[in-house]
Structures are given as C-alpha cells and as structure tokens.
Design a protein around this motif. Structure first.
Motif, PDB file in Angstrom:
ATOM      1  N   PRO A 291       0.768  -1.016  -0.194  1.00  0.00           N
ATOM      2  CA  PRO A 291      -0.072  -0.306  -0.172  1.00  0.00           C
ATOM      3  C   PRO A 291       0.840   1.336   0.049  1.00  0.00           C
ATOM      4  CG  PRO A 291      -0.024  -0.926   2.163  1.00  0.00           C
ATOM      5  CD  PRO A 291       0.431  -1.982   1.215  1.00  0.00           C
ATOM      6  N   LEU A 292       2.133   1.428   0.325  1.00  0.00           N
ATOM      7  CA  LEU A 292       2.846   2.152   0.396  1.00  0.00           C
ATOM      8  C   LEU A 292       2.921   2.490  -0.952  1.00  0.00           C
ATOM      9  CD1 LEU A 292       6.069   1.891   3.212  1.00  0.00           C
ATOM     10  CD2 LEU A 292       3.211   3.336   3.425  1.00  0.00           C
ATOM     11  N   ALA A 293       2.906   1.866  -1.971  1.00  0.00           N
ATOM     12  CA  ALA A 293       3.204   2.040  -3.386  1.00  0.00           C
ATOM     13  C   ALA A 293       2.232   2.726  -4.019  1.00  0.00           C
ATOM     14  CB  ALA A 293       3.081   0.891  -4.032  1.00  0.00           C
ATOM     15  N   LYS A 294       1.629   2.873  -3.172  1.00  0.00           N
ATOM     16  CA  LYS A 294      -0.112   3.380  -3.596  1.00  0.00           C
ATOM     17  C   LYS A 294      -0.062   4.464  -2.828  1.00  0.00           C
ATOM     18  CE  LYS A 294      -3.195  -0.630  -4.505  1.00  0.00           C
ATOM     19  NZ  LYS A 294      -3.860  -0.911  -3.982  1.00  0.00           N
ATOM     20  N   SER A 295       0.299   5.178  -1.934  1.00  0.00           N
ATOM     21  CA  SER A 295       0.209   6.384  -1.018  1.00  0.00           C
ATOM     22  C   SER A 295       1.425   7.049  -1.188  1.00  0.00           C
ATOM     23  CB  SER A 295       1.084   6.387   0.255  1.00  0.00           C
ATOM     24  OG  SER A 295       0.548   4.527   1.099  1.00  0.00           O
ATOM     25  N   ILE A 296       2.838   7.091  -2.478  1.00  0.00           N
ATOM     26  CA  ILE A 296       3.255   7.822  -3.124  1.00  0.00           C
ATOM     27  C   ILE A 296       3.146   8.082  -4.680  1.00  0.00           C
ATOM     28  CG2 ILE A 296       5.562   7.726  -1.237  1.00  0.00           C
ATOM     29  CD1 ILE A 296       6.859   5.584  -3.587  1.00  0.00           C
ATOM     30  N   GLU A 297       2.152   7.309  -4.838  1.00  0.00           N
ATOM     31  CA  GLU A 297       1.722   7.241  -6.283  1.00  0.00           C
ATOM     32  C   GLU A 297       2.764   7.064  -7.531  1.00  0.00           C
ATOM     33  OE1 GLU A 297       0.180  11.384  -6.660  1.00  0.00           O
ATOM     34  OE2 GLU A 297      -1.781  11.077  -5.166  1.00  0.00           O
ATOM     35  N   ALA A 298       3.066   5.883  -7.552  1.00  0.00           N
ATOM     36  CA  ALA A 298       4.643   4.555  -7.899  1.00  0.00           C
ATOM     37  C   ALA A 298       3.512   5.460  -9.372  1.00  0.00           C
ATOM     38  CB  ALA A 298       5.062   4.511  -7.152  1.00  0.00           C
ATOM     39  N   ASP A 299       4.412   5.290 -10.336  1.00  0.00           N
ATOM     40  CA  ASP A 299       4.573   4.849 -11.597  1.00  0.00           C
ATOM     41  C   ASP A 299       5.383   3.806 -12.279  1.00  0.00           C
ATOM     42  OD1 ASP A 299       3.640   7.924 -12.382  1.00  0.00           O
ATOM     43  OD2 ASP A 299       5.938   8.158 -11.694  1.00  0.00           O
ATOM     44  N   HIS A 300       6.193   3.236 -12.030  1.00  0.00           N
ATOM     45  CA  HIS A 300       6.444   1.813 -11.759  1.00  0.00           C
ATOM     46  C   HIS A 300       7.096   1.242 -10.218  1.00  0.00           C
ATOM     47  CE1 HIS A 300       7.025   4.512 -15.526  1.00  0.00           C
ATOM     48  NE2 HIS A 300       7.746   4.182 -15.834  1.00  0.00           N
ATOM     49  N   ILE A 301       7.456   0.179 -11.295  1.00  0.00           N
ATOM     50  CA  ILE A 301       7.745  -0.560 -10.166  1.00  0.00           C
ATOM     51  C   ILE A 301       9.220  -1.037 -10.446  1.00  0.00           C
ATOM     52  CG2 ILE A 301       6.057  -2.044  -8.942  1.00  0.00           C
ATOM     53  CD1 ILE A 301       6.893  -4.392 -10.434  1.00  0.00           C
ATOM     54  N   ALA A 302      10.621  -1.472  -9.443  1.00  0.00           N
ATOM     55  CA  ALA A 302      11.467  -2.120  -9.735  1.00  0.00           C
ATOM     56  C   ALA A 302      11.785  -3.333  -9.469  1.00  0.00           C
ATOM     57  CB  ALA A 302      12.624  -1.676  -9.812  1.00  0.00           C
ATOM     58  N   LEU A 303      12.351  -4.312  -9.785  1.00  0.00           N
ATOM     59  CA  LEU A 303      12.840  -5.311  -8.708  1.00  0.00           C
ATOM     60  C   LEU A 303      13.817  -5.999  -8.834  1.00  0.00           C
ATOM     61  CD1 LEU A 303      10.132  -7.904 -10.653  1.00  0.00           C
ATOM     62  CD2 LEU A 303       9.343  -6.593  -9.923  1.00  0.00           C
ATOM     63  N   THR A 304      14.656  -5.983  -7.302  1.00  0.00           N
ATOM     64  CA  THR A 304      15.464  -6.194  -6.583  1.00  0.00           C
ATOM     65  C   THR A 304      16.151  -7.849  -5.934  1.00  0.00           C
ATOM     66  OG1 THR A 304      15.970  -5.851  -4.563  1.00  0.00           O
ATOM     67  CG2 THR A 304      16.360  -4.355  -6.342  1.00  0.00           C
ATOM     68  N   HIS A 305      16.819  -8.033  -5.957  1.00  0.00           N
ATOM     69  CA  HIS A 305      17.055  -9.174  -4.942  1.00  0.00           C
ATOM     70  C   HIS A 305      16.397 -10.522  -5.303  1.00  0.00           C
ATOM     71  CE1 HIS A 305      17.473  -6.318  -1.576  1.00  0.00           C
ATOM     72  NE2 HIS A 305      18.555  -6.860  -1.991  1.00  0.00           N
ATOM     73  N   ILE A 306      16.114 -10.360  -7.220  1.00  0.00           N
ATOM     74  CA  ILE A 306      15.409 -11.491  -7.717  1.00  0.00           C
ATOM     75  C   ILE A 306      16.088 -12.622  -7.369  1.00  0.00           C
ATOM     76  CG2 ILE A 306      16.117 -11.443 -10.141  1.00  0.00           C
ATOM     77  CD1 ILE A 306      13.392 -11.367 -10.760  1.00  0.00           C
ATOM     78  N   ASP A 307      17.492 -12.561  -7.578  1.00  0.00           N
ATOM     79  CA  ASP A 307      18.712 -13.850  -7.443  1.00  0.00           C
ATOM     80  C   ASP A 307      18.260 -14.933  -5.733  1.00  0.00           C
ATOM     81  OD1 ASP A 307      19.396 -11.527  -6.400  1.00  0.00           O
ATOM     82  OD2 ASP A 307      21.171 -13.124  -5.781  1.00  0.00           O
ATOM     83  N   GLN A 308      17.180 -14.111  -5.489  1.00  0.00           N
ATOM     84  CA  GLN A 308      17.134 -14.747  -3.805  1.00  0.00           C
ATOM     85  C   GLN A 308      15.404 -15.051  -3.704  1.00  0.00           C
ATOM     86  OE1 GLN A 308      18.424 -12.060  -0.931  1.00  0.00           O
ATOM     87  NE2 GLN A 308      20.649 -11.764  -2.058  1.00  0.00           N
ATOM     88  N   SER A 309      14.833 -15.090  -4.390  1.00  0.00           N
ATOM     89  CA  SER A 309      13.486 -15.737  -4.701  1.00  0.00           C
ATOM     90  C   SER A 309      13.307 -16.630  -5.342  1.00  0.00           C
ATOM     91  CB  SER A 309      12.972 -14.225  -4.762  1.00  0.00           C
ATOM     92  OG  SER A 309      11.276 -14.101  -5.597  1.00  0.00           O
ATOM     93  N   LEU A 310      12.259 -17.303  -4.686  1.00  0.00           N
ATOM     94  CA  LEU A 310      11.456 -18.231  -5.390  1.00  0.00           C
ATOM     95  C   LEU A 310      10.132 -18.181  -6.084  1.00  0.00           C
ATOM     96  CD1 LEU A 310      12.741 -21.128  -2.914  1.00  0.00           C
ATOM     97  CD2 LEU A 310      13.729 -21.151  -4.723  1.00  0.00           C
ATOM     98  N   LYS A 311       9.666 -16.654  -5.488  1.00  0.00           N
ATOM     99  CA  LYS A 311       8.097 -16.577  -5.851  1.00  0.00           C
ATOM    100  C   LYS A 311       8.346 -15.243  -6.480  1.00  0.00           C
ATOM    101  CE  LYS A 311       6.492 -19.896  -3.028  1.00  0.00           C
ATOM    102  NZ  LYS A 311       5.885 -20.658  -3.622  1.00  0.00           N
TER     103      LYS A 311
END
Length: 246
Positions: free
Chosen positions: A183-203
């Motif tokens: 919900p914080l992304a909505k609070s600051i009215e973000a336009d984009h997302i960026a993905l990080t630590h993707i090498d550590q994620s299974l989901k």
C-alpha cells in the motif's frame, strides 16, 4: 513460482477454448501459453526513462544500490550528464541522515545533491535541467512515517513543474507476502516498480500477478550484490520463458 491459480486457470482456459489441449498438443500448448504470458507482460514494459527518476521503498529494498548500479552502467550514462540526489527532510528520524551515495558520487565524479527540505528542492530543481538524468534516492518509507510520504509527494509536484519525472517503487522479491502489492506504493503514487534481489527469490512469479492487476510498469530487474553488472532491463519474452522453465 508465485503465480496465482486463478491467473493460471484463466491462461489455460483461454488456450483450451481455441481447441488446443495440453495433453494431446503439449508443444503447441506450451507455445501458446508462452505467448499469452508475454502479451500480458508486454503491456507493463516501461518506456524510455524520463529526466528525473525518484526511487522509494521499504528498508532493504535496494534503492541506493539500484541507483549506484544505474550510474555505473556505461550504456546508461555514456555521453550523458548524470546527477544523483538524496532527499531526506531534516526532521524526526531523518535528521542529519547520511547517504553512502555522497562518497560514491565523489569517487565516480558525479554531481551529488543532499536535499533536506522542499525549499532546498525548489531552489535546486531548475538547475537540474542541465542534466540528462537525475536519480533521486529517499529514506525507507516505513521507518520515517507520513511526514516523509507527504514530503515525497510534494517533491514530485515540484519536479513535474520543470520536466517529466517518474517514481519507481522497489520490490524486494526475496520477501514474500504484501511486498508485491504494498500500500505504500499507492501512497506515494508510484508509476513503476523495480525488482531487486530476484536471485534470492523463489516466488518472483508473484510479479506477474501484480502487473496483471495494477497500472505499474517495470523497467529494471536487479540481482546480486555487485555494483557492476546484474542489472537488466525488463524483457517480457525472457521473463515469460524463465517463468515456464522447469
């Protein structure tokens, strides 16, 4: 890998309605499924970066790290004027906040700006027209409360008065749960997302669900601790193929 059963069911049903059965025509079914996922992701691919890019997110999302990676990419800033700024209003827990970006910029010969108030921002933003890109870092949102969120929204308005700007909300893909729909992304009215630590994620497949259900665009995917390398532009075809790879 985190894609919801509902979305998978919708993909399968749309292909089966074309008369293509997974058991009888596995290669054709796989090809159609790949195409279906790629089409969905293609709608969320971000375009050419705007002049100013503001990065925000929770603690550990990798905002500062992503900025350093971007500034270190030859194909991003060769023959371009780049500046980096750290917006940390001097009140509450952000008072006198220090950023590792300052010594980084000194070593890389990049102009650095420490901004502690909206008044300081108003004074310096017009001078940023001389740069091709300005990358703006911010403190962790959940650690600094509503005052920081309001400060960021005011900064966004001031930036938009001078030139095109965009806000990236960073998602640490190694963290499950609400990190993919914060919900914080909505609070600051973000336009984009960026993905990080993707090498550590299974989901990280949850990102597909996020892009399917929101208006966010995606441009950058970051992995690994190294500053140089491990930062890739979002490629819907490669992302879809990786999602289906056994």
């Amino acid at each position: 890998k985190g894609v919801s059963q509902k979305l998978i069911r919708e993909w399968f049903e749309s292909i089966i309605e074309q008369g293509i059965q997974p058991a009888q025509q596995p290669k054709l079914f796989h090809s159609k499924l790949l195409q279906r996922i790629e089409e969905l992701l293609q709608q969320s691919k971000a375009g050419i970066p705007n002049k100013s890019m503001l990065f925000s997110g929770r603690s550990g999302a990798g905002k500062t790290h992503l900025i350093m990676k971007l500034a270190s990419l030859p194909n991003f800033w060769t023959d371009k004027g780049i500046a980096i700024a750290f917006f940390a209003p001097a009140d509450g827990s952000t008072k006198n906040k220090y950023s590792i970006l300052e010594p980084f910029c000194h070593d890389q010969d990049i102009d650095f700006y420490q901004i502690q108030s909206i008044e300081e921002a108003k004074a310096v933003i017009p001078t940023w027209k001389n740069y091709d890109h300005v990358l703006i870092d911010t403190p962790s949102l959940e650690m600094n409360g509503e005052s920081l969120i309001e400060g960021i929204k005011t900064l966004q308005k001031e930036l938009k008065k001078e030139f095109k700007t965009e806000t990236h909300y960073l998602v640490n893909t190694a963290v499950n749960g609400t990190a993919f729909n914060d919900p914080l992304a909505k609070s600051i009215e973000a336009d984009h997302i960026a993905l990080t630590h993707i090498d550590q994620s299974l989901k990280w497949g949850k990102t597909v669900q996020l892009l399917a259900n929101t208006d966010y665009n995606l441009r950058y995917i970051s992995s690994g601790p190294s500053i140089t390398g491990n930062l890739l532009p979002f490629d819907p075809q490669k992302f879809a193929r990786k999602l289906l790879r056994a």
